[in-house]
Design a protein around this motif. Structure first.
Motif, mmCIF file in Angstrom:
data_model
loop_
_atom_site.group_PDB
_atom_site.id
_atom_site.type_symbol
_atom_site.label_atom_id
_atom_site.label_comp_id
_atom_site.label_asym_id
_atom_site.label_seq_id
_atom_site.Cartn_x
_atom_site.Cartn_y
_atom_site.Cartn_z
ATOM 1 N N LYS A 88 -65.382 29.989 -42.287
ATOM 2 C CA LYS A 88 -65.992 31.018 -42.181
ATOM 3 C C LYS A 88 -67.729 30.165 -42.804
ATOM 4 N N LYS A 89 -67.868 29.084 -43.334
ATOM 5 C CA LYS A 89 -68.679 28.642 -42.912
ATOM 6 C C LYS A 89 -69.491 27.657 -42.224
ATOM 7 N N PRO A 90 -70.927 27.845 -41.653
ATOM 8 C CA PRO A 90 -71.473 27.272 -40.321
ATOM 9 C C PRO A 90 -71.853 25.888 -41.022
ATOM 10 N N LEU A 91 -71.945 25.699 -41.954
ATOM 11 C CA LEU A 91 -72.123 24.394 -41.932
ATOM 12 C C LEU A 91 -71.266 23.672 -42.402
ATOM 13 N N THR A 92 -70.346 23.819 -42.161
ATOM 14 C CA THR A 92 -68.696 22.768 -42.197
ATOM 15 C C THR A 92 -68.841 22.265 -40.484
ATOM 16 N N LYS A 93 -69.532 22.779 -39.555
ATOM 17 C CA LYS A 93 -68.644 22.923 -38.285
ATOM 18 C C LYS A 93 -69.956 21.691 -37.373
ATOM 19 N N LEU A 94 -69.143 21.633 -36.499
ATOM 20 C CA LEU A 94 -69.996 20.145 -35.739
ATOM 21 C C LEU A 94 -71.030 21.258 -34.685
ATOM 22 N N ASN A 95 -72.491 20.727 -35.320
ATOM 23 C CA ASN A 95 -73.082 21.431 -33.791
ATOM 24 C C ASN A 95 -73.460 20.952 -32.737
ATOM 25 N N LEU A 96 -73.256 21.951 -31.203
ATOM 26 C CA LEU A 96 -73.645 21.017 -30.478
ATOM 27 C C LEU A 96 -74.586 21.607 -29.671
ATOM 28 N N ALA A 97 -75.523 21.907 -30.733
ATOM 29 C CA ALA A 97 -77.023 22.571 -29.720
ATOM 30 C C ALA A 97 -77.914 21.383 -29.278
ATOM 31 N N PRO A 98 -77.797 20.681 -30.394
ATOM 32 C CA PRO A 98 -78.544 19.102 -29.518
ATOM 33 C C PRO A 98 -78.546 18.265 -28.663
ATOM 34 N N LEU A 99 -77.358 18.567 -28.031
ATOM 35 C CA LEU A 99 -76.993 18.317 -26.699
ATOM 36 C C LEU A 99 -77.422 18.873 -25.878
ATOM 37 N N LEU A 100 -78.040 19.940 -25.578
ATOM 38 C CA LEU A 100 -78.689 21.075 -24.756
ATOM 39 C C LEU A 100 -80.123 20.820 -24.857
ATOM 40 N N THR A 101 -80.524 19.630 -25.151
ATOM 41 C CA THR A 101 -82.175 18.962 -24.977
ATOM 42 C C THR A 101 -82.138 18.555 -23.488
ATOM 43 N N VAL A 102 -83.535 18.464 -23.158
ATOM 44 C CA VAL A 102 -83.431 17.379 -21.779
ATOM 45 C C VAL A 102 -83.469 16.631 -21.719
ATOM 46 N N GLU A 103 -83.978 15.583 -22.811
ATOM 47 C CA GLU A 103 -83.477 14.052 -22.619
ATOM 48 C C GLU A 103 -82.581 13.194 -23.630
ATOM 49 N N GLU A 104 -82.237 12.653 -22.778
ATOM 50 C CA GLU A 104 -80.842 11.804 -23.566
ATOM 51 C C GLU A 104 -80.814 10.997 -24.033
ATOM 52 N N SER A 105 -80.430 10.651 -25.159
ATOM 53 C CA SER A 105 -80.151 9.396 -26.226
ATOM 54 C C SER A 105 -79.377 9.132 -26.556
ATOM 55 N N PRO A 106 -79.500 7.989 -27.145
ATOM 56 C CA PRO A 106 -77.998 6.991 -28.028
ATOM 57 C C PRO A 106 -77.164 8.230 -28.944
#
Length: 292
Positions: A88-106
């Protein structure tokens, strides 16, 4: 007399009527599911409003102190790690949004590995697991999210998936009662993953144990949980690891802290949404209520 045109006309008329009736029946059934879902949400909403109202207006207690029974034993408080709370707590989860950026990084590569590791850790001992299933599912999910930028949550992603829909349905739905420690039930993906823009991949102070294990590994996670429990026993307050302490721990394990910094946010504040959001799992009906 040629009756073939007449038979064809009757057949077409029958097919048209059958299709119309079937379409209306499906529409009525769909609306019925939505209405029942709305009623269920309304009951939950009223219960939540009553609970909030109760806590905002505490009951006045008498000044007289009640004598505690002398024969009652004082039980010691037990530690319950907040990192064991998953759903029930969003802050406990792994966020996938950073993977949707165009630039790929390490750091994106590290996040991809963490996401696949988390999927494997969640399902490798369940009946639905297949060899290297985590790679296939993660690739399909990431592809869908990138092709449909209008998707705002992982729940919405299912409607756009074109492959492995049956398996994804099971993983998104999960089972209501599951236990990771004993491999009972099927944990829903949305209890551990989230899609939230403009936020780091992991809120370190609040991340659940499975998310920590996916990024840092089992030994480091065990060390962190043991240290946090030891601190709690000192004053019965939560004291999550700080950025400096995590860096020192990573260096001891010969890992570079700078590799992990882009993924982690070390804020300890509990950010609250400006809305209460209630969703019925069966019908997917959602209602929003502004916080006052």
């Amino acid at each position: 007399m040629n009756i073939l045109p007449m038979v064809t006309a009757f057949a077409l008329l029958f097919a048209l009527c059958s299709y119309t009736l079937l379409h209306q029946s499906i529409a009525v059934q769909f609306e019925s599911i939505k209405v029942r879902g709305a009623h269920r949400i309304e009951r939950v909403l009223l219960t939540e409003l009553d609970r909030i109202s109760y806590h905002r207006h505490p009951v006045k207690t008498s000044n007289k102190k009640k004598d505690k029974p002398k024969d009652k034993e004082i039980t010691e408080m037990k530690y319950h790690s907040p990192r064991m709370v998953f759903n029930k707590k969003p802050l406990t989860k792994l966020n996938l949004a950073p993977l949707l950026t165009v630039e790929e990084s390490p750091d994106q590569k590290l996040l991809q590995i963490a996401a696949m590791t988390l999927i494997k850790n969640l399902y490798q001992y369940t009946s639905v697991y297949e060899e290297e299933m985590e790679k296939e599912l993660f690739t399909l999910l990431l592809k869908t999210l990138k092709e449909h930028p209008e998707i705002e949550s992982l729940q919405q992603a299912y409607a756009h998936l074109e492959e492995r829909r049956e398996l994804f349905y099971k993983l998104f739905r999960g089972t209501q009662n599951y236990q990771l420690s004993s491999n009972v039930g099927l944990p829903p993906l949305t209890d551990f993953f989230i899609l939230e823009k403009k936020r780091a991949s992991m809120q370190f102070a609040h991340a659940s144990r499975p998310v920590l294990e996916a990024i840092l590994g089992l030994p480091l996670t065990a060390t962190i949980l043991q240290e946090e429990e030891a601190r709690w026993h000192e004053d019965h307050k939560e004291h999550p690891f700080t950025k400096v302490e995590l860096s020192d721990l990573l260096l001891k394990e010969r890992k570079n802290p700078t590799d992990y910094e882009p993924l982690l946010n070390f804020s300890t504040s509990h950010t609250k949404s400006d809305q209460f959001i209630f969703q019925d799992k069966l019908s997917r009906v959602q209602k929003k209520l502004p916080r006052e």
